[in-house]
Design a protein around this motif. Sequence first.
Motif, PDB file in Angstrom:
ATOM      1  N   GLU A  57     113.497  54.636  33.729  1.00  0.00           N
ATOM      2  CA  GLU A  57     113.780  53.550  34.821  1.00  0.00           C
ATOM      3  C   GLU A  57     112.262  52.693  34.958  1.00  0.00           C
ATOM      4  OE1 GLU A  57     116.681  56.435  37.214  1.00  0.00           O
ATOM      5  OE2 GLU A  57     114.643  55.806  37.982  1.00  0.00           O
ATOM      6  N   LYS A  58     110.972  53.480  34.763  1.00  0.00           N
ATOM      7  CA  LYS A  58     109.789  52.811  35.024  1.00  0.00           C
ATOM      8  C   LYS A  58     109.140  52.077  34.022  1.00  0.00           C
ATOM      9  CE  LYS A  58     106.653  56.933  34.624  1.00  0.00           C
ATOM     10  NZ  LYS A  58     105.441  57.384  34.789  1.00  0.00           N
ATOM     11  N   LEU A  59     109.903  52.043  32.917  1.00  0.00           N
ATOM     12  CA  LEU A  59     109.395  51.168  31.803  1.00  0.00           C
ATOM     13  C   LEU A  59     109.145  49.677  32.611  1.00  0.00           C
ATOM     14  CD1 LEU A  59     111.718  51.702  28.969  1.00  0.00           C
ATOM     15  CD2 LEU A  59     109.197  52.461  28.899  1.00  0.00           C
ATOM     16  N   SER A  60     108.185  49.003  32.173  1.00  0.00           N
ATOM     17  CA  SER A  60     107.819  47.527  32.732  1.00  0.00           C
ATOM     18  C   SER A  60     109.522  46.597  32.599  1.00  0.00           C
ATOM     19  CB  SER A  60     106.948  46.682  31.992  1.00  0.00           C
ATOM     20  OG  SER A  60     107.624  46.470  30.663  1.00  0.00           O
ATOM     21  N   PRO A  61     109.658  45.754  33.850  1.00  0.00           N
ATOM     22  CA  PRO A  61     110.801  45.139  33.732  1.00  0.00           C
ATOM     23  C   PRO A  61     110.990  44.213  32.393  1.00  0.00           C
ATOM     24  CG  PRO A  61     109.736  44.980  35.954  1.00  0.00           C
ATOM     25  CD  PRO A  61     108.796  45.815  34.851  1.00  0.00           C
ATOM     26  N   GLN A  62     109.904  43.887  31.877  1.00  0.00           N
ATOM     27  CA  GLN A  62     109.900  43.098  30.390  1.00  0.00           C
ATOM     28  C   GLN A  62     110.434  44.250  29.513  1.00  0.00           C
ATOM     29  OE1 GLN A  62     107.317  43.206  32.509  1.00  0.00           O
ATOM     30  NE2 GLN A  62     106.722  41.004  32.797  1.00  0.00           N
ATOM     31  N   ASP A  63     109.771  45.201  29.266  1.00  0.00           N
ATOM     32  CA  ASP A  63     110.450  46.416  28.317  1.00  0.00           C
ATOM     33  C   ASP A  63     111.915  46.566  28.473  1.00  0.00           C
ATOM     34  OD1 ASP A  63     108.325  46.071  26.980  1.00  0.00           O
ATOM     35  OD2 ASP A  63     107.251  48.061  27.524  1.00  0.00           O
ATOM     36  N   TYR A  64     112.103  46.911  29.978  1.00  0.00           N
ATOM     37  CA  TYR A  64     113.597  47.289  30.128  1.00  0.00           C
ATOM     38  C   TYR A  64     114.697  46.305  29.649  1.00  0.00           C
ATOM     39  CZ  TYR A  64     117.228  50.012  32.421  1.00  0.00           C
ATOM     40  OH  TYR A  64     118.400  50.686  32.833  1.00  0.00           O
ATOM     41  N   THR A  65     114.258  45.116  29.841  1.00  0.00           N
ATOM     42  CA  THR A  65     115.097  43.976  29.499  1.00  0.00           C
ATOM     43  C   THR A  65     115.175  43.460  28.065  1.00  0.00           C
ATOM     44  OG1 THR A  65     114.572  42.876  31.523  1.00  0.00           O
ATOM     45  CG2 THR A  65     115.636  41.277  29.916  1.00  0.00           C
ATOM     46  N   ARG A  66     114.143  43.741  27.394  1.00  0.00           N
ATOM     47  CA  ARG A  66     114.060  43.222  25.850  1.00  0.00           C
ATOM     48  C   ARG A  66     114.717  44.671  25.125  1.00  0.00           C
ATOM     49  NH1 ARG A  66     109.222  44.463  22.788  1.00  0.00           N
ATOM     50  NH2 ARG A  66     107.897  45.656  24.229  1.00  0.00           N
ATOM     51  N   PHE A  67     114.642  45.807  25.434  1.00  0.00           N
ATOM     52  CA  PHE A  67     115.065  46.953  24.645  1.00  0.00           C
ATOM     53  C   PHE A  67     116.557  46.916  24.739  1.00  0.00           C
ATOM     54  CE2 PHE A  67     110.491  49.311  25.300  1.00  0.00           C
ATOM     55  CZ  PHE A  67     110.013  48.474  24.230  1.00  0.00           C
ATOM     56  N   THR A  68     117.126  47.572  23.723  1.00  0.00           N
ATOM     57  CA  THR A  68     118.349  48.136  23.673  1.00  0.00           C
ATOM     58  C   THR A  68     118.350  49.447  24.385  1.00  0.00           C
ATOM     59  OG1 THR A  68     118.109  48.691  21.478  1.00  0.00           O
ATOM     60  CG2 THR A  68     119.341  46.592  21.880  1.00  0.00           C
ATOM     61  N   TYR A  69     119.468  49.987  24.417  1.00  0.00           N
ATOM     62  CA  TYR A  69     119.622  51.459  25.041  1.00  0.00           C
ATOM     63  C   TYR A  69     118.746  52.392  24.439  1.00  0.00           C
ATOM     64  CZ  TYR A  69     122.023  55.517  26.877  1.00  0.00           C
ATOM     65  OH  TYR A  69     122.341  56.825  27.564  1.00  0.00           O
ATOM     66  N   TYR A  70     118.901  52.795  23.248  1.00  0.00           N
ATOM     67  CA  TYR A  70     118.067  53.678  22.360  1.00  0.00           C
ATOM     68  C   TYR A  70     116.891  53.398  22.348  1.00  0.00           C
ATOM     69  CZ  TYR A  70     122.523  56.524  21.764  1.00  0.00           C
ATOM     70  OH  TYR A  70     123.538  57.388  22.104  1.00  0.00           O
ATOM     71  N   GLU A  71     116.551  52.223  22.713  1.00  0.00           N
ATOM     72  CA  GLU A  71     114.890  51.720  22.217  1.00  0.00           C
ATOM     73  C   GLU A  71     114.476  52.201  23.859  1.00  0.00           C
ATOM     74  OE1 GLU A  71     115.847  47.501  21.115  1.00  0.00           O
ATOM     75  OE2 GLU A  71     113.665  47.945  20.344  1.00  0.00           O
ATOM     76  N   ILE A  72     115.096  52.038  24.866  1.00  0.00           N
ATOM     77  CA  ILE A  72     114.571  52.433  26.280  1.00  0.00           C
ATOM     78  C   ILE A  72     114.301  54.091  26.222  1.00  0.00           C
ATOM     79  CG2 ILE A  72     115.459  52.909  28.653  1.00  0.00           C
ATOM     80  CD1 ILE A  72     116.811  50.049  28.332  1.00  0.00           C
ATOM     81  N   TRP A  73     115.283  54.737  25.385  1.00  0.00           N
ATOM     82  CA  TRP A  73     115.225  56.518  25.385  1.00  0.00           C
ATOM     83  C   TRP A  73     113.750  56.613  24.608  1.00  0.00           C
ATOM     84  CZ3 TRP A  73     119.402  60.373  24.787  1.00  0.00           C
ATOM     85  CH2 TRP A  73     120.026  60.232  25.867  1.00  0.00           C
ATOM     86  N   LEU A  74     113.574  55.872  23.520  1.00  0.00           N
ATOM     87  CA  LEU A  74     112.296  55.906  22.534  1.00  0.00           C
ATOM     88  C   LEU A  74     111.077  55.693  23.284  1.00  0.00           C
ATOM     89  CD1 LEU A  74     113.488  54.798  19.174  1.00  0.00           C
ATOM     90  CD2 LEU A  74     112.954  57.021  19.605  1.00  0.00           C
ATOM     91  N   ALA A  75     111.116  54.771  24.055  1.00  0.00           N
ATOM     92  CA  ALA A  75     109.873  54.141  24.575  1.00  0.00           C
ATOM     93  C   ALA A  75     109.495  55.142  25.713  1.00  0.00           C
ATOM     94  CB  ALA A  75     109.798  52.877  25.250  1.00  0.00           C
ATOM     95  N   ALA A  76     110.723  55.679  26.427  1.00  0.00           N
ATOM     96  CA  ALA A  76     110.477  56.492  27.772  1.00  0.00           C
ATOM     97  C   ALA A  76     109.831  57.840  27.050  1.00  0.00           C
ATOM     98  CB  ALA A  76     111.740  56.800  28.501  1.00  0.00           C
ATOM     99  N   LEU A  77     110.459  58.322  26.016  1.00  0.00           N
ATOM    100  CA  LEU A  77     110.029  59.866  25.476  1.00  0.00           C
ATOM    101  C   LEU A  77     108.558  59.587  24.809  1.00  0.00           C
ATOM    102  CD1 LEU A  77     110.828  62.371  23.971  1.00  0.00           C
ATOM    103  CD2 LEU A  77     111.705  61.337  22.217  1.00  0.00           C
ATOM    104  N   ALA A  78     108.142  58.501  24.276  1.00  0.00           N
ATOM    105  CA  ALA A  78     107.012  58.357  23.558  1.00  0.00           C
ATOM    106  C   ALA A  78     106.043  58.461  24.877  1.00  0.00           C
ATOM    107  CB  ALA A  78     106.862  57.163  22.945  1.00  0.00           C
ATOM    108  N   ASP A  79     106.355  57.643  25.897  1.00  0.00           N
ATOM    109  CA  ASP A  79     105.481  57.723  27.120  1.00  0.00           C
ATOM    110  C   ASP A  79     105.317  59.175  27.777  1.00  0.00           C
ATOM    111  OD1 ASP A  79     105.178  54.775  26.763  1.00  0.00           O
ATOM    112  OD2 ASP A  79     106.312  54.324  28.597  1.00  0.00           O
TER     113      ASP A  79
END
Lengths: 225, 207
Positions: A57-79
């Motif tokens: 949820e706390k990915l930047s709004p820009q990232d949350y918008t441009r990422f697809t579902y599993y891209e959100i998972w991956l970015a959050a996992l790396a963070d």
Amino acid sequence: MSRLHDMGGRFGDGPVRPDTPKAPVFAAEWHGRALAVTLACGALGQWNLDTSRHAREKLSPQDYTRFTYYEIWLAALADLLVQKGVLSEDDLAGQGSDAPHPLAEKCLHADAVAGVLARGGPATREGGPSPAFVEGQTVRTRHPGGNRLVNGGHTRLPTYATGAQGRILRLHGTHVLPDSSAHGLGEAPEPLYAVAFPAGELWSHPEHPEDEVVLDLWQSYLDPV
Amino acid sequence: MPHDHSDHPHALLPPDPALRVKALETILTRKGLIDPAALDEIIDTYQNKIGPQNGARVVARAWSDPAFKAVLLADADPVLAELGYYGRQGEHMVVVENTPEQHNMVVCTLCSCYPWPLLGIPPGWYKSDAYRARAVREPRAVLLDFGVILPEGTRVRVWDSTAEVRYLVLPMRPEGSEGLSEDQLAELVTRDSMVGTGLPKSPPEAP
């Protein structure tokens, strides 16, 4: 105070596009891989479900918008891996060491997968405050919503349902409070209720006057009416 | 790079998602933190072992056995555990019954909560912004996207899965299905009918 994941009721998203009966479980091979890496890292025990939801949820709004579902998972996992000190930024950049990791003993191996998935992770707990509401009682969700412990923190009261009057349908027992658990502040278990809201209480143009939305809400999200 | 790494370390990984997951898997494997064979096992589980066929068996049983149905609606967890359908993302199950008066539909507006042990991994549409945004505000319009039109006088109750409780819809048994075996009934139960965005299939015409 809102975040983009809190999208219930939003306008403008267009039609829902159903899949075909034979559609694969994972539309691309990397989707399954992303899910599996996320579950396997969860088994290292460095965070809980609420923490990982908040990381998405706390990915930047820009990232949350441009990422697809599993891209959100991956970015959050790396963070999260960096935030919790499991990996360093050098590791992510491909410049880390291959020395054995202190958490390697917690690695989820193939023979343990079935057991871990079957065991699950119940959210119910003993103790906590006694139930303050009974079935059929009228309650109001607090307004403004948002996490009361951490500014901008994780919460499970959607914005569309703040300040709304509903009635208690059932008590689910005492569950871990995500607002606390997501931030390492303890499980702070509370009674959890299914609360029914008439559509007209939530929307200015309800589709049908007798339709309802039911949400699962913790006791501290609710006030008596 | 334009990103502030201290806030968003993920920007250090390759941007292409397939390469991104590969890079992460490689880094974690080298350090002994994940086992690629375990990843294969997780994928195989949700691709081949756990899916809507589980939920369909539960629904078919409820249609055939009134005592089972009564227990399932009253307290689902013990009976589902007995059938081996307990597990991750299905620790606290509630089964809600469709009737001529009330149609139930399940969504998770905040993320993508879904009863994995009974239905598997949610389909793309369930996780889409359009479904998450619209299901609570205009469920009937969303049902139309699925080709479903409810009879006049049927109320809609939408369950927004905001906690760790997972909901399964018990659809109405199709007309003309009297005399079918549990196995034959399970064939009529679609995944979408257990989410509430679809209806069960009609039984095949008698020859």
